[in-house]
Scaffold this motif. Sequence first.
Motif, PDB file in Angstrom:
ATOM      1  N   ARG A 188       0.824  -1.209   0.000  1.00  0.00           N
ATOM      2  CA  ARG A 188       0.000   0.000   0.000  1.00  0.00           C
ATOM      3  C   ARG A 188       0.862   1.265   0.000  1.00  0.00           C
ATOM      4  NH1 ARG A 188      -3.026   3.692   2.836  1.00  0.00           N
ATOM      5  NH2 ARG A 188      -5.210   3.806   2.151  1.00  0.00           N
ATOM      6  N   TRP A 189       2.035   1.205   0.585  1.00  0.00           N
ATOM      7  CA  TRP A 189       2.936   2.361   0.612  1.00  0.00           C
ATOM      8  C   TRP A 189       3.728   2.497  -0.674  1.00  0.00           C
ATOM      9  CZ3 TRP A 189       8.277   2.513   0.190  1.00  0.00           C
ATOM     10  CH2 TRP A 189       8.866   3.748   0.428  1.00  0.00           C
ATOM     11  N   ILE A 190       4.213   1.398  -1.222  1.00  0.00           N
ATOM     12  CA  ILE A 190       5.159   1.464  -2.326  1.00  0.00           C
ATOM     13  C   ILE A 190       4.510   1.897  -3.627  1.00  0.00           C
ATOM     14  CG2 ILE A 190       4.935  -0.922  -3.121  1.00  0.00           C
ATOM     15  CD1 ILE A 190       8.203   1.135  -2.791  1.00  0.00           C
ATOM     16  N   ILE A 191       3.237   1.576  -3.848  1.00  0.00           N
ATOM     17  CA  ILE A 191       2.591   1.917  -5.129  1.00  0.00           C
ATOM     18  C   ILE A 191       2.532   3.429  -5.345  1.00  0.00           C
ATOM     19  CG2 ILE A 191       0.397   1.843  -6.375  1.00  0.00           C
ATOM     20  CD1 ILE A 191       0.096  -1.014  -5.488  1.00  0.00           C
ATOM     21  N   PRO A 192       2.088   4.241  -4.370  1.00  0.00           N
ATOM     22  CA  PRO A 192       2.146   5.690  -4.591  1.00  0.00           C
ATOM     23  C   PRO A 192       3.570   6.205  -4.766  1.00  0.00           C
ATOM     24  CG  PRO A 192       0.657   5.170  -2.783  1.00  0.00           C
ATOM     25  CD  PRO A 192       1.404   3.915  -3.108  1.00  0.00           C
ATOM     26  N   MET A 193       4.550   5.580  -4.092  1.00  0.00           N
ATOM     27  CA  MET A 193       5.928   6.025  -4.227  1.00  0.00           C
ATOM     28  C   MET A 193       6.451   5.754  -5.648  1.00  0.00           C
ATOM     29  SD  MET A 193       6.551   7.420  -1.375  1.00  0.00           S
ATOM     30  CE  MET A 193       4.789   7.840  -1.347  1.00  0.00           C
ATOM     31  N   ASP A 212     -13.653   4.139  -8.014  1.00  0.00           N
ATOM     32  CA  ASP A 212     -13.993   2.791  -7.566  1.00  0.00           C
ATOM     33  C   ASP A 212     -15.505   2.671  -7.422  1.00  0.00           C
ATOM     34  OD1 ASP A 212     -13.815   0.187  -6.527  1.00  0.00           O
ATOM     35  OD2 ASP A 212     -13.805   0.962  -4.472  1.00  0.00           O
ATOM     36  N   ASN A 213     -16.093   1.698  -8.098  1.00  0.00           N
ATOM     37  CA  ASN A 213     -17.554   1.514  -8.043  1.00  0.00           C
ATOM     38  C   ASN A 213     -17.976   0.347  -7.157  1.00  0.00           C
ATOM     39  OD1 ASN A 213     -16.697  -0.614  -9.573  1.00  0.00           O
ATOM     40  ND2 ASN A 213     -17.804  -0.057 -11.440  1.00  0.00           N
ATOM     41  N   SER A 214     -17.067  -0.125  -6.296  1.00  0.00           N
ATOM     42  CA  SER A 214     -17.396  -1.254  -5.417  1.00  0.00           C
ATOM     43  C   SER A 214     -18.133  -0.815  -4.156  1.00  0.00           C
ATOM     44  CB  SER A 214     -16.116  -2.008  -5.019  1.00  0.00           C
ATOM     45  OG  SER A 214     -15.317  -1.217  -4.149  1.00  0.00           O
ATOM     46  N   GLY A 215     -18.175   0.482  -3.899  1.00  0.00           N
ATOM     47  CA  GLY A 215     -18.788   0.969  -2.676  1.00  0.00           C
ATOM     48  C   GLY A 215     -17.808   1.061  -1.519  1.00  0.00           C
ATOM     49  N   LYS A 216     -16.556   0.641  -1.727  1.00  0.00           N
ATOM     50  CA  LYS A 216     -15.558   0.669  -0.658  1.00  0.00           C
ATOM     51  C   LYS A 216     -14.545   1.796  -0.824  1.00  0.00           C
ATOM     52  CE  LYS A 216     -15.739  -4.355  -0.045  1.00  0.00           C
ATOM     53  NZ  LYS A 216     -14.947  -5.604   0.012  1.00  0.00           N
ATOM     54  N   GLN A 217     -14.629   2.533  -1.934  1.00  0.00           N
ATOM     55  CA  GLN A 217     -13.706   3.628  -2.223  1.00  0.00           C
ATOM     56  C   GLN A 217     -12.250   3.184  -2.066  1.00  0.00           C
ATOM     57  OE1 GLN A 217     -14.939   7.139   0.042  1.00  0.00           O
ATOM     58  NE2 GLN A 217     -16.087   7.844  -1.731  1.00  0.00           N
ATOM     59  N   GLN A 218     -11.930   2.084  -2.729  1.00  0.00           N
ATOM     60  CA  GLN A 218     -10.562   1.576  -2.707  1.00  0.00           C
ATOM     61  C   GLN A 218      -9.755   2.217  -3.830  1.00  0.00           C
ATOM     62  OE1 GLN A 218     -11.837  -2.644  -2.871  1.00  0.00           O
ATOM     63  NE2 GLN A 218     -10.386  -2.965  -1.204  1.00  0.00           N
ATOM     64  N   GLY A 219      -8.584   2.735  -3.481  1.00  0.00           N
ATOM     65  CA  GLY A 219      -7.673   3.217  -4.502  1.00  0.00           C
ATOM     66  C   GLY A 219      -6.916   2.064  -5.123  1.00  0.00           C
ATOM     67  N   TRP A 220      -6.104   2.383  -6.123  1.00  0.00           N
ATOM     68  CA  TRP A 220      -5.324   1.323  -6.767  1.00  0.00           C
ATOM     69  C   TRP A 220      -4.393   0.659  -5.754  1.00  0.00           C
ATOM     70  CZ3 TRP A 220      -3.850   5.268 -11.113  1.00  0.00           C
ATOM     71  CH2 TRP A 220      -4.971   5.471 -11.929  1.00  0.00           C
ATOM     72  N   HIS A 221      -3.834   1.445  -4.836  1.00  0.00           N
ATOM     73  CA  HIS A 221      -2.943   0.873  -3.820  1.00  0.00           C
ATOM     74  C   HIS A 221      -3.737   0.013  -2.835  1.00  0.00           C
ATOM     75  CE1 HIS A 221      -4.671   4.537  -2.408  1.00  0.00           C
ATOM     76  NE2 HIS A 221      -3.961   4.655  -1.312  1.00  0.00           N
ATOM     77  N   ASP A 222      -5.024   0.386  -2.567  1.00  0.00           N
ATOM     78  CA  ASP A 222      -5.865  -0.438  -1.700  1.00  0.00           C
ATOM     79  C   ASP A 222      -6.213  -1.765  -2.367  1.00  0.00           C
ATOM     80  OD1 ASP A 222      -6.286   1.201   0.652  1.00  0.00           O
ATOM     81  OD2 ASP A 222      -7.413   2.553  -0.633  1.00  0.00           O
TER      82      ASP A 222
END
Length: 235
Positions: A188-193, A212-222
């Motif tokens: 989760r940390w390394i992807i934005p870096m 994100d359309n899953s309802g969980k508001q997950q980013g790509w790193h999530d």
Amino acid sequence: MSNPYGPPPQQPQSGQGPGYGYPQQPPQGVPPQGGYPGQGYQAYPQQTPGQSPYGAYPQPPAGYGYGYPGGGPTVASMGRRFGARLIDGVAFIVVFVILIGAGAVSAFDKAQDCDPGSVNYDSCVDNAASDLAEQFGAVFIVFAIVGLLYEWLMTMLVGGTLGKLAVGIRVVDSETGQNPGAGASFVRWIIPMVGAFVFIGQLLVYLSPFWDNSGKQQGWHDKAAKTMVIQRSNN
């Protein structure tokens, strides 16, 4: 006068005697009790009121359903997530500026000690500037390491950085609802870096929960780390 042929034969009961064995048919709509002999059908199981004959549905894993109505804690809003990132960013910038400022003051004092009338004046000033550059590089490396340990370990141990804790949100494993493990926290940390080395890549990673359309508001790193951000419980 007696019957010379003897009494008539008795009609055998259902399922008794040779050549017989056809059970009495239950009334239409009533399930057979015990099943049909030789055909493999089983009788309906006995039920208690309110109990399904097919058994209970398996219970979902703990934490499953975050972000869905009645499924668990509330998904953290993007406003809170931005506030947490802002708090952490400002804190890092303030500390970075203080350290760089201290190095700049030290280099300036060293340059002030150089004698303008000396033949080594230019070399002395160059040495002071070189020291400042070295200090800047050292501070940058230290900050990269501290930033990794800060976000990685804080997420793994308590579910979030100081900024997240300040605004009342935390990162959890999207399947268990517990704090993410070491591997998930690092991913989760390394992807934005990594995104920071691409044009506005880091910004896109942090904005990706909006898509994100899953309802969980997950980013790509999530999604890569199988995490999500929720509001902290008041308990």
